[in-house]
Design a protein around this motif. Structure first.
Motif, mmCIF file in Angstrom:
data_model
loop_
_atom_site.group_PDB
_atom_site.id
_atom_site.type_symbol
_atom_site.label_atom_id
_atom_site.label_comp_id
_atom_site.label_asym_id
_atom_site.label_seq_id
_atom_site.Cartn_x
_atom_site.Cartn_y
_atom_site.Cartn_z
ATOM 1 N N UNK A 163 52.911 33.812 28.929
ATOM 2 C CA UNK A 163 52.731 32.937 29.623
ATOM 3 C C UNK A 163 52.247 32.966 31.272
ATOM 4 N N UNK A 164 52.429 34.203 31.543
ATOM 5 C CA UNK A 164 51.216 34.318 33.248
ATOM 6 C C UNK A 164 49.758 33.812 32.654
ATOM 7 N N UNK A 165 49.441 34.447 31.736
ATOM 8 C CA UNK A 165 47.708 34.237 31.873
ATOM 9 C C UNK A 165 47.371 32.827 30.666
ATOM 10 N N UNK A 166 48.109 32.431 30.844
ATOM 11 C CA UNK A 166 47.978 31.438 29.908
ATOM 12 C C UNK A 166 47.226 30.048 30.362
ATOM 13 N N UNK A 167 47.703 30.010 31.358
ATOM 14 C CA UNK A 167 46.880 28.907 32.271
ATOM 15 C C UNK A 167 45.357 29.073 33.016
ATOM 16 N N UNK A 168 45.017 30.218 33.129
ATOM 17 C CA UNK A 168 43.935 30.926 33.202
ATOM 18 C C UNK A 168 43.099 29.961 31.378
ATOM 19 N N UNK A 169 43.615 30.834 30.942
ATOM 20 C CA UNK A 169 43.323 30.734 29.444
ATOM 21 C C UNK A 169 42.635 30.009 29.417
ATOM 22 N N UNK A 170 44.145 28.590 29.055
ATOM 23 C CA UNK A 170 43.837 27.465 28.283
ATOM 24 C C UNK A 170 42.306 26.667 28.857
ATOM 25 N N UNK A 171 42.330 26.944 30.690
ATOM 26 C CA UNK A 171 41.412 26.583 31.020
ATOM 27 C C UNK A 171 39.930 26.855 30.964
ATOM 28 N N UNK B 220 49.452 47.769 30.931
ATOM 29 C CA UNK B 220 50.350 47.408 30.711
ATOM 30 C C UNK B 220 50.571 45.637 30.894
ATOM 31 N N UNK B 221 49.095 45.129 31.533
ATOM 32 C CA UNK B 221 48.793 43.758 31.418
ATOM 33 C C UNK B 221 47.568 43.681 29.766
ATOM 34 N N UNK B 222 48.312 43.553 29.018
ATOM 35 C CA UNK B 222 47.505 43.852 27.589
ATOM 36 C C UNK B 222 46.834 42.481 27.461
ATOM 37 N N UNK B 223 47.477 41.446 27.712
ATOM 38 C CA UNK B 223 46.615 39.483 28.514
ATOM 39 C C UNK B 223 45.682 39.531 28.886
ATOM 40 N N UNK C 238 40.487 34.560 24.818
ATOM 41 C CA UNK C 238 41.308 33.603 25.501
ATOM 42 C C UNK C 238 42.830 33.297 24.704
ATOM 43 N N UNK C 239 42.103 33.456 23.463
ATOM 44 C CA UNK C 239 43.246 32.196 22.457
ATOM 45 C C UNK C 239 44.455 32.849 23.337
ATOM 46 N N UNK D 49 38.605 39.810 29.159
ATOM 47 C CA UNK D 49 36.849 40.144 28.187
ATOM 48 C C UNK D 49 36.459 39.080 27.932
ATOM 49 N N UNK D 50 37.616 38.499 27.778
ATOM 50 C CA UNK D 50 36.896 36.774 28.003
ATOM 51 C C UNK D 50 36.011 35.813 28.421
ATOM 52 N N UNK D 51 36.913 36.478 29.963
ATOM 53 C CA UNK D 51 35.096 36.065 31.275
ATOM 54 C C UNK D 51 33.917 36.853 31.542
ATOM 55 N N UNK D 52 34.484 38.021 30.947
ATOM 56 C CA UNK D 52 32.745 39.387 30.385
ATOM 57 C C UNK D 52 31.884 38.052 29.946
ATOM 58 N N UNK D 53 32.633 37.964 28.423
ATOM 59 C CA UNK D 53 31.773 37.371 27.616
ATOM 60 C C UNK D 53 30.720 35.823 27.474
ATOM 61 N N UNK D 54 31.807 34.962 28.551
ATOM 62 C CA UNK D 54 32.080 33.756 27.927
ATOM 63 C C UNK D 54 30.881 33.446 29.874
ATOM 64 N N UNK D 55 30.375 34.099 31.070
ATOM 65 C CA UNK D 55 29.830 34.601 31.584
ATOM 66 C C UNK D 55 28.131 35.562 31.672
#
Length: 424
Positions: A398-406, A365-368, A391-392, A374-380
């Motif tokens: 649009x919904x996940x851009x701000x969190x990913x860019x942070x 439903x929300x692939x982004x 993250x890229x 996945x990015x957060x898990x790998x980062x941690x």
């Protein structure tokens, strides 16, 4: 819900036999002491007529219907007194009803009424029986009309009569017309049958008068405490009234008494426990129901069980049912949900593994969001470079851009700090 035809037949034979067998000997005694036949009382049988009726009744009680009819056929109806004709027609009625000849039976009742030899009370009773016959045949319209006509002259009609009228209207989908007689049936009877109360309760529910339905359902429960449907219906009513604690209590009683036996009932009880913020008991209920095969072990059951454990903050216990639900699901969303639970447990490796399964299964439903997680898990897991591509991809939404860019900025900042430290 209506009286059985068998009961009508049995009661009718007994009633007519009792009436006529008692009357015949009395008539003999009267005639034996008479000197002038013209002075004979209006109510009584001629000796021959009485004997013939008596013999016909005996044949009727032996189920010899043809013999009984033949015996009565020896009488000359036009020579009989009105009183005798009325009685003979009632015996003919019994012969017909025992053979399921309803039209013929009804005609004999009309003949008895038209004989002129019956009292007003007897006529009223026969008119009522005509109405009952229509209802036995499920001829609801004629039954209702016959009862309405009977009510116009009936003296002190009882609850049973009102109940039959209610059933006649209800069976025609005329529920508004059924309501008042259904209500009177219950009100006029000290101990109404459960079916009468159930009908009235249903009509109240249909009118959304749930408050009036509650005492009726409680009355039914006091009469039949082990009947599951009463508890379930009471629970439904309380739920319609937004009284969720009482709705839960009714279902809980049925569960504790081992009355529930349907998959949907266990699931509903689980939902109610969760809604009433009793998630641990919800999980225990579902876990046992699945083990006992009371609930089908499908995706929804495992997901519901996992949600109960999650709401109870029992994240470890939620893992297995959520994994099972994810395996059964046609898409990867439940794997993403499993990853979220592992994030709560700070098990980053398991989180990454779960979300990867979700991405591979697809149809998200929300692939982004999956990419972001996945990015957060790998980062941690201290794998920031492996996290960057996820993250890229998440940043394209649009919904996940701000969190990913942070996160991307944080990774870049930490990389700069590391380079500066190494250069220094």
């Amino acid at each position: 819900m209506t009286p059985s035809i068998k009961r009508l037949k049995t009661c009718g034979v007994a009633a007519v036999a009792s009436l006529l067998l008692a009357a015949v000997p009395a008539a003999y005694a009267q005639r034996a002491g008479e000197k002038d036949k013209d002075e004979a009382p209006q109510q009584g049988f001629d000796v021959v007529t009485g004997k013939t009726i008596n013999e016909a009744i005996e044949l009727l009680n032996m189920d010899n219907y043809q013999g009984a009819q033949a015996k009565l056929g020896t009488l000359k109806m036009d020579k009989l007194s009105p009183y005798e004709r009325g009685r003979v027609e009632q015996v003919f009625f019994q012969i017909a009803i025992q053979q399921d000849k309803y039209d013929e039976a009804r005609q004999h009742l009309l003949n008895a009424i038209n004989s002129g030899g019956l009292s007003e009370d007897e006529v009223s009773k026969l008119r009522y029986q005509i109405a009952v016959l229509y209802i036995q045949e499920e001829n609801w319209a004629k039954g209702a009309q016959a009862l309405e006509d009977w009510f116009k002259t009936a003296q002190n009609p009882n609850g049973a009569a009102y109940y039959l009228l209610a059933i006649a209207y209800y069976s025609q989908d005329k529920h508004d017309k059924a309501f008042e007689p259904a209500k009177k049936a219950v009100e006029l009877t000290d101990q109404p049958q459960s079916g009468w109360i159930q009908l009235l309760a249903f009509l109240y529910i249909e009118r959304e008068d749930f408050k009036s339905a509650v005492p009726l359902m409680e009355r039914l429960i006091s009469m039949e405490p082990k009947k599951k449907d009463n508890w379930v219906q009471l629970s439904n009513i309380y739920q319609q009234m937004d009284d969720y604690p009482k709705a839960l209590a009714a279902m809980q009683v049925a569960y504790e008494a081992d009355m529930l036996n349907q998959d949907s009932e266990y699931r509903r009880l689980a939902d109610m426990l969760l809604f009433n913020e009793i998630p641990y008991r919800c999980a225990e209920l579902l876990d046992k129901a699945i083990d006992d095969k009371k609930i089908k072990a499908d995706e929804q059951a495992y997901e519901k069980l996992a949600n109960c454990w999650i709401s109870a903050r029992e994240f470890d216990k939620a893992l297995d049912p959520l994994e099972r639900a994810a395996q059964l699901s046609p898409n990867g969303d439940l794997y993403v949900r499993l990853a979220e639970v592992n994030v709560q447990r700070q098990d980053w490796g398991s989180a990454a593994s779960a979300v990867q399964k979700g991405i591979e299964k697809g149809k998200l439903k929300d692939a982004a969001y999956a990419q972001l997680l996945m990015g957060i898990a790998l980062y941690e897991e201290k794998k920031p470079q492996d996290a960057i591509p996820y993250f890229q991809r998440a940043a394209k939404s649009d919904a996940r851009r701000k969190s990913a860019q942070n996160y991307l900025q944080r990774i870049e900042y930490e990389a700069q700090q590391k380079r500066q430290a190494q250069g220094g």
